[in-house]
Design a protein around this motif. Sequence first.
Motif, PDB file in Angstrom:
ATOM      1  N   VAL A 244      37.271  66.751  92.307  1.00  0.00           N
ATOM      2  CA  VAL A 244      37.111  66.625  90.919  1.00  0.00           C
ATOM      3  C   VAL A 244      36.064  67.145  90.594  1.00  0.00           C
ATOM      4  O   VAL A 244      34.705  67.052  90.979  1.00  0.00           O
ATOM      5  N   THR A 245      35.928  68.035  89.333  1.00  0.00           N
ATOM      6  CA  THR A 245      34.734  68.803  88.817  1.00  0.00           C
ATOM      7  C   THR A 245      34.551  68.081  87.537  1.00  0.00           C
ATOM      8  O   THR A 245      33.520  68.495  86.887  1.00  0.00           O
ATOM      9  N   THR A 246      35.487  67.537  86.832  1.00  0.00           N
ATOM     10  CA  THR A 246      35.424  67.140  85.554  1.00  0.00           C
ATOM     11  C   THR A 246      35.666  65.613  85.415  1.00  0.00           C
ATOM     12  O   THR A 246      37.062  65.282  85.793  1.00  0.00           O
ATOM     13  N   VAL A 247      34.906  64.809  85.129  1.00  0.00           N
ATOM     14  CA  VAL A 247      35.163  63.159  84.606  1.00  0.00           C
ATOM     15  C   VAL A 247      35.305  62.882  83.513  1.00  0.00           C
ATOM     16  O   VAL A 247      34.343  63.304  82.475  1.00  0.00           O
ATOM     17  N   ARG A 248      36.180  61.976  83.042  1.00  0.00           N
ATOM     18  CA  ARG A 248      36.098  61.513  81.595  1.00  0.00           C
ATOM     19  C   ARG A 248      36.364  59.887  81.656  1.00  0.00           C
ATOM     20  O   ARG A 248      36.816  59.410  82.784  1.00  0.00           O
ATOM     21  N   LEU A 249      36.124  59.419  80.466  1.00  0.00           N
ATOM     22  CA  LEU A 249      35.973  57.944  80.343  1.00  0.00           C
ATOM     23  C   LEU A 249      36.026  57.363  78.948  1.00  0.00           C
ATOM     24  O   LEU A 249      35.472  58.335  78.170  1.00  0.00           O
ATOM     25  N   GLY A 250      36.520  56.159  78.384  1.00  0.00           N
ATOM     26  CA  GLY A 250      36.408  56.038  77.327  1.00  0.00           C
ATOM     27  C   GLY A 250      35.970  54.696  77.208  1.00  0.00           C
ATOM     28  O   GLY A 250      36.033  53.734  78.117  1.00  0.00           O
ATOM     29  N   THR A 251      35.499  54.107  75.914  1.00  0.00           N
ATOM     30  CA  THR A 251      35.061  52.929  75.761  1.00  0.00           C
ATOM     31  C   THR A 251      35.384  52.434  74.487  1.00  0.00           C
ATOM     32  O   THR A 251      35.594  53.404  73.485  1.00  0.00           O
ATOM     33  N   VAL A 281      35.735  55.898  71.824  1.00  0.00           N
ATOM     34  CA  VAL A 281      34.928  56.825  72.224  1.00  0.00           C
ATOM     35  C   VAL A 281      34.891  57.515  73.449  1.00  0.00           C
ATOM     36  O   VAL A 281      35.046  56.668  74.409  1.00  0.00           O
ATOM     37  N   GLY A 282      35.465  58.698  73.301  1.00  0.00           N
ATOM     38  CA  GLY A 282      35.448  59.542  74.676  1.00  0.00           C
ATOM     39  C   GLY A 282      34.494  60.246  74.940  1.00  0.00           C
ATOM     40  O   GLY A 282      33.628  60.920  74.422  1.00  0.00           O
ATOM     41  N   PHE A 283      34.230  60.105  76.456  1.00  0.00           N
ATOM     42  CA  PHE A 283      33.169  61.021  77.130  1.00  0.00           C
ATOM     43  C   PHE A 283      33.554  61.865  78.195  1.00  0.00           C
ATOM     44  O   PHE A 283      34.696  61.640  78.574  1.00  0.00           O
ATOM     45  N   GLU A 284      32.951  62.738  78.577  1.00  0.00           N
ATOM     46  CA  GLU A 284      32.981  63.881  79.700  1.00  0.00           C
ATOM     47  C   GLU A 284      31.937  64.208  80.234  1.00  0.00           C
ATOM     48  O   GLU A 284      30.722  64.311  79.822  1.00  0.00           O
TER      49      GLU A 284
END
Length: 302
Positions: A244-251, A281-284
């Motif tokens: 994996v080179t990119t991770v996303r998460l939301g809160t 809110v999305g993050f990367e």
Amino acid sequence: MEAEQISRVRDFNRYYTQRFGALTDRFLGQVLPLSQARLLVEIGDGADVRDLRARLGLDSGYLSRLLRSLQVQGLVRLRAHDGDGRVRVAELTDAGRLARADLDDRSQAGIAALLGELTGRQREQLIHAQEQIRRVLRAAAITVEPVAPQSPAARDCLARYAAELMQRLPEGYDAAALTPPHEVTGTQLVAFEDGEPAGCGLWIRLGPGIAEIRHLWVSGAARGLGLGRRLLGRLECDAATHGVTTVRLGTHRALREALALYHDSGYEVIGAYSDSPYNQVGFEKRLDGQSPPPSGRLPGGG
């Protein structure tokens, strides 16, 4: 880790154990060594021997020898558990209760004498330093382990996560949004303190080289120990080892501590990538250190 740091910790351990009489066979002037005295205190009004072993982290053979010694001295008796004859319960005898009360009195007097030699400011410094040491040692003792998504520890953590969000989010939280075990295409981690789950998190694959971190949670009792940041870092490292080179998460906007953690951990705010109503809110973050590319919308979970 520097050799000097290890040496200084060992030096403190030697001073502390000597100062408080941990090495003597007459702890606090009684006839008992520290190990037996501590066991008297832990037994209290009665304790399941299994619980004693888990609580004190003792080998079963060593605990049996300690209990046998206290029995011989007439301080402890063992009986079968009322609900399960295979389980033993340790109880203090009348002499054991007197010995424990004497231990309490001696301990109180010893600490009072120690504090009496200090100024008010020094007492506050000592108590603050002890609280700091305890927090750091707790953090060091917590283990983070990969677990099977269907394991009781994993499901227990997620259920507690959902229950907390149900209370904290203005609209509540639907436990049906939890990631089912068969959808965990990455790794699920659980943090354990004294054998009990204290936090969790997981990641799943969204696409080639892209993963999503979900359900990052720390129990209220374990907050303030840096465990959330530790779990997040472990999930990132684990995902990276799987390509994996990119991770996303939301809160959710209501979870301010989560927003702060992700900002401080190098995540950048992106547009909506998930159809989860809780990912407001999305993050990367790029795990290879590069800036994140423009984000597309991908299905995700709460």
